[in-house]
Design a protein around this motif. Sequence first.
Motif, short mmCIF file in Angstrom:
data_model
loop_
_atom_site.label_atom_id
_atom_site.label_comp_id
_atom_site.label_asym_id
_atom_site.label_seq_id
_atom_site.Cartn_x
_atom_site.Cartn_y
_atom_site.Cartn_z
N LEU A 125 11.16 -32.95 23.50
CA LEU A 125 10.90 -33.78 22.33
C LEU A 125 9.79 -33.18 21.48
O LEU A 125 8.95 -32.42 21.98
CB LEU A 125 10.51 -35.20 22.75
N PRO A 192 12.95 -27.96 19.36
CA PRO A 192 13.68 -28.69 20.40
C PRO A 192 13.91 -27.86 21.66
O PRO A 192 14.38 -26.72 21.59
CB PRO A 192 15.01 -29.03 19.70
N THR A 254 20.14 -33.46 23.10
CA THR A 254 18.95 -33.23 22.26
C THR A 254 19.21 -32.08 21.31
O THR A 254 18.86 -32.14 20.11
CB THR A 254 17.73 -32.93 23.14
N THR A 258 19.20 -32.54 17.26
CA THR A 258 18.02 -32.03 16.56
C THR A 258 18.21 -30.65 15.94
O THR A 258 17.33 -30.16 15.24
CB THR A 258 16.81 -31.98 17.51
#
Length: 793
Positions: A125, A192, A254, A258
């Motif tokens: 994150l 990311p 993710t 992202t």
Amino acid sequence: MNRLDIRKVAVLGAGVMGAQIAAHCANADVPVLLFDLPAPEGKPNAVVDKALAGLKKLDPAPLATKDRLQFIDAANYGADLEKLRDCDLIIEAIAEKMEWKLDLYAKVAPHIRADAVFASNTSGLSINALAEGMPAALRGRFCGIHFFNPPRYMHLVELIAARDTDPAMLDALETWTTTRLGKGIVRAKDTPNFVANRVGVFSMLAAMHHTARLGLGFDEVDALTGPRIGRPKSATYRTADVVGLDTLAHVVGTMQATLPDDPWHAHFCAPEWLSALIAKGALGQKTRAGIFRKDGKRILVLDPQAADYRPSGGEVAPDVEEILKLRDPKEKFARLAASPHPQAQFLWAIFRDVFHYCAVHLGDIAHNARDVDFAMRWGFGWAQGPFETWQAAGWREVARMVAEDIQNGRAMADVPLPAWVFSRDGVHEPAGSYSATTNALEARSTLPVYERQLYPERVLGEAPAERGETLWENDGVRLWTRPDQDARIGILSFKSRMHAIGDEVLDGLIEAVARAERDLDGVVLWHEAPFAVGANLKQVSEACRAGQFDRLESTVAKFQQASMTLKHARVPVVAAVQGMALGGGCEFAMHAGHRVMALESYIGLVEAGVGLIPAGGGSKEFALQAHRLARRAAGGDVFPYIQTAFQTIAMATVAKSALEAVQLGFAKASDDVLFNAHELLYAGIRRARAMFEAGWRAPLVERQVVVAGRNGIATCEMMLINMAEGGFISAHDYRVAKAAATALCGGEVDTNARVDEHWILDVERAQFVELLKTEATQQRIAHMMETGKPLRN
């Protein structure tokens, strides 16, 4: 900030990672508060208590010794937040959900001291987005600190700065994490999944893509992508099971969410078979079923076409095996690319696409190519990083082949290789490693902590290691110095394969110590892991077959002489132990004047595994320990201490850490345990210098050693009779264990008789040679040489 004094750590989140990070801090003598939510009923700390109980069951063990658990205290967010004020470092390790983390930050921020460091163990994150959830006053001391699983054993930690992170604080945290926790640091950019997961997960997605494209089996791919190409035994699909299929899918998700502009974005999705497994709750190793599962003793593997499991048994085709055995990486890659075999096409394709991906994204994800390569070595267990592999295979020719495949639509993405690729002959040079951001070579970090690493890990093409100045050498050892460190402290290194101890090592050690006594102030016994795997079994086996038992007895006597030479040298001898120190290696370490050990040192007297007993002085040293301990105990009975040593030797117990080695008696509480193995030689040289300056004197040979004698042997034998009658040991196990008891108890003498060290050496040598004459021991030695595993005969 020049130094970070971390006296107490708090870990927020008692899940798998949080609990194991806490365990490793406790390993490093740092007390820990482990937080989680208060339990809805029962004891408030029940969630953490369960996690702590689980630490004792995990394999590999997160705790270096079981008693480390006492340094972790349970806490919960409901009642214990004020305790955070006592903590110098707070590591957040809760689930990878931004909203959950930000909610927690708001809750804990009022209780964090202004001078404490707060770090998130997020695996991908945005650190800047997380920093926004901190009060402005704390943002300078906030960063990402990404450990890899399992935290005790995985060398990599990624440190990630946010916009407001104080550079001096980050330097201090890198220093502390490097030397106190023993980690290899990569400074990652705030992108990311950072560096290792970004490349590692892409490499897994590439493997999945080409598995389906070429119609290969998952077990077939794992046979190809393990040690044969310098990757861990878990290869690709077993690694996914170990990581957890849900965790893998989350990281892929993710990347999908992202990285919308990534040229490979179309491949950032979980295959249907993976989603189906997750939906069924088959998440891999933690649920005992995933891509692979066990059925009794059989290993089954998923067949995605049939949506069911079949027996696992993937093999590498002979033609491809022949290519993989080639020593020249240039020829190997050319042959893989040219081969029509689907397995060869698969291997070329996964390498090509990872090279392509890393080249395009180098400037986005990492400060330089060295960081990418170390991230993959330390975080995913690759023998070489992607840029090293490319450079070894011939940079320009591989670049041409990759570009040709891109142009012809064979690559996973059509984005061209960046221009810098074609202007270079590689990315690693003696002066540094290439940075796509600065278009220049970047040298290594100049933080003072790295001055402690005299021989740090190097990437291919980097400046060669400093060889030092050779003082003397033979075929077995080299005596040398590092004049830039201390010209009068010698370094004694074994030259044999796996640092096995044969005649040439014994002769060399005795001569080298004599030269050190004459010309130097101390000696450090050091070489890179393993420390020593014991006696040269090939020499022993050959002598047994030739019936040269007189020669073997002379060799054992020389072994004992070498051990005593280390112990009674007129200059201090420091053993710098890393990796395996087994059998004779353990005995050499035990006889040194001091030990400097890496935490991950696996030390033990394992001779029972080949039907022998310790005869290089190991039995004698345990007899001496028992004598000294008994002198301080009421009644002075030596046997209770012999009994413990007997069990250790008879069961060939190996310490699973340097801390456990102290508990088992292979080392002393006064010895040094370092968490970063690259610091061993630096510390060993300085320890030898300090011992010399303090007036080191070798111990005198003990003349009045109280031994357990016949009664001790008989008591040990009673335990063996019970084990034999219960079918737990064979007749030869019995004989070997009785020989160990005889040596430990000083032979067939009266109980509490007083003997000297040389008497015990004579007893252990006689027992050792008698065992060598038995067919069963010779069979055990031959089996160990052939298979690397003990034979129970």
